[in-house]
Write a protein that holds these residues in place. Structure first.
Motif, PDB file in Angstrom:
ATOM      1  N   GLY A 167      -2.379 -11.428  71.723  1.00  0.00           N
ATOM      2  CA  GLY A 167      -1.498 -10.893  72.755  1.00  0.00           C
ATOM      3  C   GLY A 167      -0.463 -11.864  73.301  1.00  0.00           C
ATOM      4  N   VAL A 168      -0.384 -13.059  72.759  1.00  0.00           N
ATOM      5  CA  VAL A 168       0.583 -14.035  73.274  1.00  0.00           C
ATOM      6  C   VAL A 168       1.570 -14.442  72.181  1.00  0.00           C
ATOM      7  N   VAL A 169       2.675 -15.032  72.598  1.00  0.00           N
ATOM      8  CA  VAL A 169       3.688 -15.513  71.665  1.00  0.00           C
ATOM      9  C   VAL A 169       3.256 -16.869  71.122  1.00  0.00           C
ATOM     10  N   MET A 178     -11.776 -21.093  54.545  1.00  0.00           N
ATOM     11  CA  MET A 178     -13.002 -21.470  55.239  1.00  0.00           C
ATOM     12  C   MET A 178     -13.945 -20.266  55.248  1.00  0.00           C
ATOM     13  N   PRO A 179     -15.254 -20.508  55.347  1.00  0.00           N
ATOM     14  CA  PRO A 179     -16.181 -19.380  55.492  1.00  0.00           C
ATOM     15  C   PRO A 179     -15.852 -18.616  56.781  1.00  0.00           C
ATOM     16  N   VAL A 180     -15.786 -17.297  56.685  1.00  0.00           N
ATOM     17  CA  VAL A 180     -15.430 -16.461  57.833  1.00  0.00           C
ATOM     18  C   VAL A 180     -16.605 -15.573  58.191  1.00  0.00           C
ATOM     19  N   ARG A 181     -16.931 -15.562  59.471  1.00  0.00           N
ATOM     20  CA  ARG A 181     -18.016 -14.723  59.970  1.00  0.00           C
ATOM     21  C   ARG A 181     -17.394 -13.603  60.799  1.00  0.00           C
ATOM     22  N   ASP A 182     -17.745 -12.360  60.501  1.00  0.00           N
ATOM     23  CA  ASP A 182     -17.146 -11.217  61.201  1.00  0.00           C
ATOM     24  C   ASP A 182     -15.627 -11.331  61.176  1.00  0.00           C
ATOM     25  N   GLY A 183     -15.080 -11.332  59.989  1.00  0.00           N
ATOM     26  CA  GLY A 183     -13.657 -11.570  59.804  1.00  0.00           C
ATOM     27  C   GLY A 183     -12.751 -10.577  60.499  1.00  0.00           C
ATOM     28  N   VAL A 184     -11.695 -11.104  61.075  1.00  0.00           N
ATOM     29  CA  VAL A 184     -10.621 -10.300  61.657  1.00  0.00           C
ATOM     30  C   VAL A 184      -9.303 -10.816  61.104  1.00  0.00           C
ATOM     31  N   PHE A 185      -8.304  -9.953  61.171  1.00  0.00           N
ATOM     32  CA  PHE A 185      -6.963 -10.343  60.752  1.00  0.00           C
ATOM     33  C   PHE A 185      -6.088 -10.465  61.986  1.00  0.00           C
ATOM     34  N   VAL A 186      -5.267 -11.486  61.997  1.00  0.00           N
ATOM     35  CA  VAL A 186      -4.312 -11.708  63.073  1.00  0.00           C
ATOM     36  C   VAL A 186      -2.925 -11.542  62.483  1.00  0.00           C
ATOM     37  N   ARG A 187      -2.101 -10.765  63.167  1.00  0.00           N
ATOM     38  CA  ARG A 187      -0.714 -10.537  62.749  1.00  0.00           C
ATOM     39  C   ARG A 187       0.212 -11.253  63.733  1.00  0.00           C
ATOM     40  N   ILE A 188       1.141 -12.038  63.187  1.00  0.00           N
ATOM     41  CA  ILE A 188       2.187 -12.661  64.000  1.00  0.00           C
ATOM     42  C   ILE A 188       3.488 -11.961  63.655  1.00  0.00           C
ATOM     43  N   GLU A 189       4.037 -11.236  64.623  1.00  0.00           N
ATOM     44  CA  GLU A 189       5.283 -10.509  64.398  1.00  0.00           C
ATOM     45  C   GLU A 189       6.413 -11.502  64.147  1.00  0.00           C
ATOM     46  N   ALA A 231       7.205  -8.355  57.027  1.00  0.00           N
ATOM     47  CA  ALA A 231       7.571  -9.765  57.200  1.00  0.00           C
ATOM     48  C   ALA A 231       6.716 -10.480  58.238  1.00  0.00           C
ATOM     49  N   SER A 232       5.681  -9.830  58.761  1.00  0.00           N
ATOM     50  CA  SER A 232       4.792 -10.521  59.691  1.00  0.00           C
ATOM     51  C   SER A 232       3.923 -11.515  58.925  1.00  0.00           C
ATOM     52  N   VAL A 233       3.447 -12.522  59.650  1.00  0.00           N
ATOM     53  CA  VAL A 233       2.529 -13.503  59.092  1.00  0.00           C
ATOM     54  C   VAL A 233       1.114 -13.012  59.368  1.00  0.00           C
ATOM     55  N   LEU A 234       0.273 -13.003  58.340  1.00  0.00           N
ATOM     56  CA  LEU A 234      -1.091 -12.501  58.459  1.00  0.00           C
ATOM     57  C   LEU A 234      -2.085 -13.625  58.205  1.00  0.00           C
ATOM     58  N   LEU A 235      -3.074 -13.727  59.090  1.00  0.00           N
ATOM     59  CA  LEU A 235      -4.135 -14.723  58.983  1.00  0.00           C
ATOM     60  C   LEU A 235      -5.474 -14.019  58.986  1.00  0.00           C
ATOM     61  N   CYS A 236      -6.482 -14.646  58.392  1.00  0.00           N
ATOM     62  CA  CYS A 236      -7.845 -14.141  58.449  1.00  0.00           C
ATOM     63  C   CYS A 236      -8.702 -15.231  59.074  1.00  0.00           C
ATOM     64  N   VAL A 253       8.360 -19.168  62.191  1.00  0.00           N
ATOM     65  CA  VAL A 253       8.308 -17.779  62.640  1.00  0.00           C
ATOM     66  C   VAL A 253       7.756 -17.801  64.063  1.00  0.00           C
ATOM     67  N   THR A 254       8.453 -17.145  64.972  1.00  0.00           N
ATOM     68  CA  THR A 254       8.000 -17.059  66.356  1.00  0.00           C
ATOM     69  C   THR A 254       7.831 -15.588  66.713  1.00  0.00           C
ATOM     70  N   GLY A 255       6.694 -15.263  67.325  1.00  0.00           N
ATOM     71  CA  GLY A 255       6.471 -13.881  67.720  1.00  0.00           C
ATOM     72  C   GLY A 255       5.099 -13.686  68.334  1.00  0.00           C
ATOM     73  N   ARG A 256       4.859 -12.476  68.783  1.00  0.00           N
ATOM     74  CA  ARG A 256       3.593 -12.134  69.426  1.00  0.00           C
ATOM     75  C   ARG A 256       2.497 -11.993  68.373  1.00  0.00           C
ATOM     76  N   ALA A 257       1.355 -12.604  68.654  1.00  0.00           N
ATOM     77  CA  ALA A 257       0.188 -12.507  67.778  1.00  0.00           C
ATOM     78  C   ALA A 257      -0.750 -11.433  68.312  1.00  0.00           C
ATOM     79  N   SER A 258      -1.380 -10.714  67.401  1.00  0.00           N
ATOM     80  CA  SER A 258      -2.358  -9.711  67.831  1.00  0.00           C
ATOM     81  C   SER A 258      -3.397  -9.509  66.737  1.00  0.00           C
ATOM     82  N   VAL A 259      -4.594  -9.195  67.163  1.00  0.00           N
ATOM     83  CA  VAL A 259      -5.670  -8.888  66.217  1.00  0.00           C
ATOM     84  C   VAL A 259      -5.428  -7.486  65.670  1.00  0.00           C
ATOM     85  N   VAL A 260      -5.576  -7.333  64.365  1.00  0.00           N
ATOM     86  CA  VAL A 260      -5.425  -6.025  63.730  1.00  0.00           C
ATOM     87  C   VAL A 260      -6.667  -5.204  64.071  1.00  0.00           C
TER      88      VAL A 260
END
Length: 140
Positions: free
Chosen positions: A66-68, A113-124, A48-53, A88-95
């Motif tokens: 590392g922050v809420v 959007m075009p992504v360079r060196d893509g990372v995923f961010v998870r929001i708990e 149920a976390s929110v995932l962003l790229c 959804v409120t929670g701590r975000a972190s890079v996968v």
């Protein structure tokens, strides 16, 4: 003034079901001590976390890792004055797990959007709240 009881609080499961229906939401975070909002494409994780790229060097990654944060998505129909909003409120972190990063690279989310060196961010999904309004009429 509301004429009818068209407002309803949504439970967690209904909020998650609605979030899964829309492709875009907004991340709410702090940038240089000021509130910031950024529209993003997203998907929901199995937990149920929110995932962003996004790009590894983006301002978003530096600001949220590392922050809420809050994440909001909604769907509204102006003609019927109806819709819903979920936060959804929670701590975000890079996968950082390599296997999980590879899995997410295949299954999404995918940035519009075009992504360079893509990372995923998870929001708990620590706190999930939502509300629905179904055709409320107002009086003047």
């Amino acid at each position: 003034m509301l004429e009818n009881d068209a407002f309803r609080i949504l439970d967690r499961q209904e909020c998650l079901r609605l979030l899964a229906k829309v492709p875009v939401g907004r991340v709410v975070y702090t940038r240089q001590a000021l509130p910031a909002v950024l529209p993003v494409s997203f998907s929901l994780g199995e937990d149920a976390s929110v995932l962003l790229c996004t790009s590894a060097g983006s301002d978003l990654v530096r600001a949220v890792d590392g922050v809420v944060v809050a994440f909001e998505a909604d769907e509204f129909t102006a003609a019927t004055r109806s819709g819903w909003s979920v936060i959804v409120t929670g701590r975000a972190s890079v996968v950082t797990d390599v296997a999980e990063h590879e899995r997410l690279s295949q299954t999404g989310p995918h940035s519009w959007m075009p992504v360079r060196d893509g990372v995923f961010v998870r929001i708990e999904a620590e706190l999930v709240t939502g509300r629905e309004i179904t055709g409320a009429r107002t009086t003047r």
